[in-house]
Design an enzyme around this catalytic site. Sequence first.
Site, PDB file in Angstrom:
ATOM      1  N   LYS A   9       0.819  -1.219   0.000  1.00 36.86           N
ATOM      2  CA  LYS A   9       0.000   0.000   0.000  1.00 36.86           C
ATOM      3  C   LYS A   9       0.858   1.277   0.000  1.00 36.86           C
ATOM      4  O   LYS A   9       2.070   1.229   0.267  1.00 36.86           O
ATOM      5  CB  LYS A   9      -0.940  -0.042   1.209  1.00 36.86           C
ATOM      6  N   TYR A  49     -12.375  -2.660  -3.335  1.00 41.55           N
ATOM      7  CA  TYR A  49     -12.909  -2.701  -1.964  1.00 41.55           C
ATOM      8  C   TYR A  49     -14.432  -2.694  -1.926  1.00 41.55           C
ATOM      9  O   TYR A  49     -15.014  -2.252  -0.935  1.00 41.55           O
ATOM     10  CB  TYR A  49     -12.352  -1.518  -1.159  1.00 41.55           C
ATOM     11  N   PHE A  57     -15.489   3.039   7.771  1.00 44.09           N
ATOM     12  CA  PHE A  57     -14.108   3.357   7.386  1.00 44.09           C
ATOM     13  C   PHE A  57     -13.900   3.394   5.875  1.00 44.09           C
ATOM     14  O   PHE A  57     -12.787   3.623   5.405  1.00 44.09           O
ATOM     15  CB  PHE A  57     -13.138   2.354   8.021  1.00 44.09           C
ATOM     16  N   ARG A  85      -1.667 -14.344   4.072  1.00 47.40           N
ATOM     17  CA  ARG A  85      -2.434 -13.759   5.180  1.00 47.40           C
ATOM     18  C   ARG A  85      -1.687 -13.937   6.513  1.00 47.40           C
ATOM     19  O   ARG A  85      -1.707 -13.056   7.362  1.00 47.40           O
ATOM     20  CB  ARG A  85      -3.830 -14.399   5.276  1.00 47.40           C
ATOM     21  N   THR A  91      -5.552  -7.546  10.738  1.00 41.35           N
ATOM     22  CA  THR A  91      -5.832  -6.218  10.183  1.00 41.35           C
ATOM     23  C   THR A  91      -5.262  -5.098  11.055  1.00 41.35           C
ATOM     24  O   THR A  91      -4.706  -4.123  10.543  1.00 41.35           O
ATOM     25  CB  THR A  91      -7.358  -6.035  10.031  1.00 41.35           C
ATOM     26  N   ARG A 100       2.483  -6.560   9.400  1.00 43.76           N
ATOM     27  CA  ARG A 100       1.693  -5.521  10.068  1.00 43.76           C
ATOM     28  C   ARG A 100       2.068  -5.400  11.542  1.00 43.76           C
ATOM     29  O   ARG A 100       2.173  -4.303  12.086  1.00 43.76           O
ATOM     30  CB  ARG A 100       0.207  -5.831   9.914  1.00 43.76           C
ATOM     31  N   ASN A 110      -1.809   0.116   7.179  1.00 43.59           N
ATOM     32  CA  ASN A 110      -1.365  -1.221   7.595  1.00 43.59           C
ATOM     33  C   ASN A 110      -0.590  -1.961   6.505  1.00 43.59           C
ATOM     34  O   ASN A 110      -0.489  -3.180   6.514  1.00 43.59           O
ATOM     35  CB  ASN A 110      -2.550  -2.042   8.126  1.00 43.59           C
ATOM     36  N   HIS A 113      -2.144  -5.563   1.497  1.00 43.21           N
ATOM     37  CA  HIS A 113      -3.414  -6.247   1.264  1.00 43.21           C
ATOM     38  C   HIS A 113      -3.101  -7.635   0.741  1.00 43.21           C
ATOM     39  O   HIS A 113      -2.187  -7.791  -0.068  1.00 43.21           O
ATOM     40  CB  HIS A 113      -4.250  -5.502   0.209  1.00 43.21           C
ATOM     41  N   GLU A 124      -9.842 -10.092  -7.713  1.00 48.28           N
ATOM     42  CA  GLU A 124      -8.895  -8.989  -7.504  1.00 48.28           C
ATOM     43  C   GLU A 124      -7.740  -9.016  -8.510  1.00 48.28           C
ATOM     44  O   GLU A 124      -7.297  -7.963  -8.964  1.00 48.28           O
ATOM     45  CB  GLU A 124      -8.365  -9.045  -6.069  1.00 48.28           C
TER      46      GLU A 124
HETATM   47  P1  IDP Z   1      -7.770  -7.092   5.677  1.00 51.61           P
HETATM   48  O1  IDP Z   1      -6.991  -6.050   4.905  1.00 51.61           O
HETATM   49  O2  IDP Z   1      -7.005  -7.590   6.866  1.00 51.61           O
HETATM   50  O3  IDP Z   1      -8.301  -8.188   4.801  1.00 51.61           O
HETATM   51  P2  IDP Z   1     -10.492  -6.043   5.728  1.00 51.61           P
HETATM   52  O4  IDP Z   1     -11.483  -6.324   6.792  1.00 51.61           O
HETATM   53  O5  IDP Z   1     -10.664  -6.696   4.405  1.00 51.61           O
HETATM   54  O6  IDP Z   1      -9.030  -6.340   6.328  1.00 51.61           O
HETATM   55  O7  IDP Z   1     -10.473  -4.456   5.540  1.00 51.61           O
HETATM   56  C1  IDP Z   1      -9.822  -3.858   4.431  1.00 51.61           C
HETATM   57  C2  IDP Z   1      -8.991  -2.703   4.922  1.00 51.61           C
HETATM   58  O8  IDP Z   1      -9.868  -1.724   5.483  1.00 51.61           O
HETATM   59  C3  IDP Z   1      -8.029  -3.051   6.057  1.00 51.61           C
HETATM   60  O9  IDP Z   1      -6.772  -3.521   5.594  1.00 51.61           O
HETATM   61  C4  IDP Z   1      -7.887  -1.735   6.791  1.00 51.61           C
HETATM   62  O10 IDP Z   1      -6.915  -0.893   6.154  1.00 51.61           O
HETATM   63  C5  IDP Z   1      -9.253  -1.122   6.602  1.00 51.61           C
HETATM   64  N1  IDP Z   1     -10.090  -1.378   7.788  1.00 51.61           N
HETATM   65  C6  IDP Z   1     -10.695  -2.522   8.129  1.00 51.61           C
HETATM   66  N2  IDP Z   1     -11.379  -2.406   9.290  1.00 51.61           N
HETATM   67  C7  IDP Z   1     -11.179  -1.129   9.696  1.00 51.61           C
HETATM   68  C8  IDP Z   1     -11.628  -0.381  10.830  1.00 51.61           C
HETATM   69  O11 IDP Z   1     -12.338  -0.876  11.705  1.00 51.61           O
HETATM   70  N3  IDP Z   1     -11.210   0.917  10.892  1.00 51.61           N
HETATM   71  C9  IDP Z   1     -10.409   1.487   9.942  1.00 51.61           C
HETATM   72  N4  IDP Z   1      -9.969   0.809   8.860  1.00 51.61           N
HETATM   73  C10 IDP Z   1     -10.346  -0.477   8.732  1.00 51.61           C
HETATM   74 MG    MG Z   2      -9.689  -8.039   3.213  1.00 53.29          MG
END
Ligand code: IDP
Ligand code: MG
Length: 137
Positions: A9, A49, A57, A85, A91, A100, A110, A113, A124
Amino acid sequence: MEQTLVLIKPDAVERGLVGKIINRFEEKGLKIVAMKMEHISREVAEAHYREHRGKPFYRELVDFITSGPLVAMVLQGPGAIETVRRIMGDTAGTTPGTIRGDWAEGVTRNLVHGSDSPASAAREIAIFFGQGEGITR
Ligand code: IDP
Ligand code: MG
């Protein structure tokens, strides 16, 4: 053999962590089968997304992922989706020893992805890479 989409990212590009992040995946034995740097449009970010549309968010996420160039790559290996993963970590970045957990500044910034299922990976990869861009499908 499984393929998965990884995004390094904009925060990682800004902070100069691209090489270190790629190393973690390569050292585990994952093979890079396609890779490019791209500053993506809001349209591409929203397609990528789409499952998060409407969440609190979402706006911040799209703003962030379009804030600068990122590195998109397809990684391949047995169980590549799950392996990526695990190397990424959760996350929120609470797991030491993961990308992370060691380096993320927060839940938005973070660093990486990784696709979360075979269906997500196929969808994707098709957003970021066209036919003839180095991937054997
Ligand atoms: P992942 O990247 O670990 O798969 P996802 O739930 O798919 O997590 O969420 C996509 C992205 O959205 C995350 O990497 C993070 O940057 C952001 N995100 C997810 N949950 C939150 C939150 O509760 N607050 C702020 N950003 C979030
Ligand atoms: Mg995800």
